[in-house]
Design a protein around this motif. Structure first.
Motif, PDB file in Angstrom:
ATOM      1  N   ALA A 181       0.828  -1.210   0.000  1.00  0.00           N
ATOM      2  CA  ALA A 181       0.000   0.000   0.000  1.00  0.00           C
ATOM      3  C   ALA A 181       0.867   1.268   0.000  1.00  0.00           C
ATOM      4  N   ARG A 217      -7.274  -1.253   3.311  1.00  0.00           N
ATOM      5  CA  ARG A 217      -8.274  -1.594   2.288  1.00  0.00           C
ATOM      6  C   ARG A 217      -8.183  -3.058   1.890  1.00  0.00           C
ATOM      7  N   ASN A 262      -0.980  -1.803  -6.717  1.00  0.00           N
ATOM      8  CA  ASN A 262      -0.683  -0.854  -5.641  1.00  0.00           C
ATOM      9  C   ASN A 262      -1.985  -0.515  -4.921  1.00  0.00           C
ATOM     10  N   ALA A 263      -1.896   0.271  -3.865  1.00  0.00           N
ATOM     11  CA  ALA A 263      -3.066   0.566  -3.030  1.00  0.00           C
ATOM     12  C   ALA A 263      -4.170   1.259  -3.824  1.00  0.00           C
ATOM     13  N   ARG A 264      -3.805   2.199  -4.697  1.00  0.00           N
ATOM     14  CA  ARG A 264      -4.797   2.910  -5.494  1.00  0.00           C
ATOM     15  C   ARG A 264      -5.529   1.960  -6.427  1.00  0.00           C
ATOM     16  N   GLN A 265      -4.794   1.046  -7.048  1.00  0.00           N
ATOM     17  CA  GLN A 265      -5.412   0.078  -7.955  1.00  0.00           C
ATOM     18  C   GLN A 265      -6.330  -0.873  -7.199  1.00  0.00           C
ATOM     19  N   ARG A 299      -7.947  -0.236  -4.401  1.00  0.00           N
ATOM     20  CA  ARG A 299      -9.155   0.526  -4.045  1.00  0.00           C
ATOM     21  C   ARG A 299     -10.089   0.643  -5.236  1.00  0.00           C
ATOM     22  N   ALA A 300      -9.527   0.949  -6.411  1.00  0.00           N
ATOM     23  CA  ALA A 300     -10.356   1.112  -7.608  1.00  0.00           C
ATOM     24  C   ALA A 300     -11.069  -0.193  -7.953  1.00  0.00           C
ATOM     25  N   ASP A 344     -13.779  -0.861  -5.373  1.00  0.00           N
ATOM     26  CA  ASP A 344     -14.915   0.051  -5.544  1.00  0.00           C
ATOM     27  C   ASP A 344     -15.793  -0.387  -6.715  1.00  0.00           C
TER      28      ASP A 344
END
Length: 150
Positions: free
Chosen positions: A20, A61, A102-105, A107-108, A111
């Motif tokens: 993350a 997450r 990665n953390a952003r991916q 989360r996406a 979501d």
């Protein structure tokens, strides 16, 4: 029932934190725990409570259930896997554990997955219940009581 080794749990949390791209300080702040306490968890010196695991999972997450299984609070056997197939925990855990994201991916993806689940649940609730084949009556018309006004 003997105590489970807590080192692997700490190693897993450290791995997820690094995936993350959080420092110990950043994760501790996001999870609402102290830096030294998180460091002790990662080094296998402390076994966190279910509440702390939930806070860490939320900050990272990832699935809290994954941390519960790794901490020995939940059985990771076939029953958990069967449930995961129907409630999405397997998908969430797989995304959370993927080292290539990665953390952003993560989360996406989660979501989008949640949006699809909500959409599917809403569509399922909108489908009328099946009628008995023996019935000639239609259930779709509203039921009124008393005389109707014209």
């Amino acid at each position: 029932m003997g105590a489970l080794p807590i080192g692997p749990l700490g190693e897993y949390i450290r791995e997820q934190r690094r995936n993350a791209q959080y420092s110990v300080r950043q994760l501790a702040q996001a999870a609402g725990v102290s830096n030294p306490y998180l460091s002790q968890i990662e080094r296998g010196l402390r076994k966190p409570s279910a509440e702390i695991l939930q806070q860490l999972a939320k900050a990272l997450r990832i699935s809290a259930e994954t941390l519960y299984v790794r901490a020995g609070l939940l059985d990771g056997g076939a029953d958990v896997d069967e449930d995961a197939a129907t409630d999405g925990h397997g998908v969430r855990a797989a995304v959370a554990e993927d080292p290539w994201l990665n953390a952003r991916q993560k989360r996406a993806l989660l979501d989008i997955y949640e949006a699809f689940r909500i959409e599917s649940a809403a569509a399922e609730q909108a489908v009328p219940a099946p009628q008995d084949d023996d019935s000639d009556e239609t259930i779709h018309s509203p039921v009124t009581s008393g005389p109707t006004e014209q």
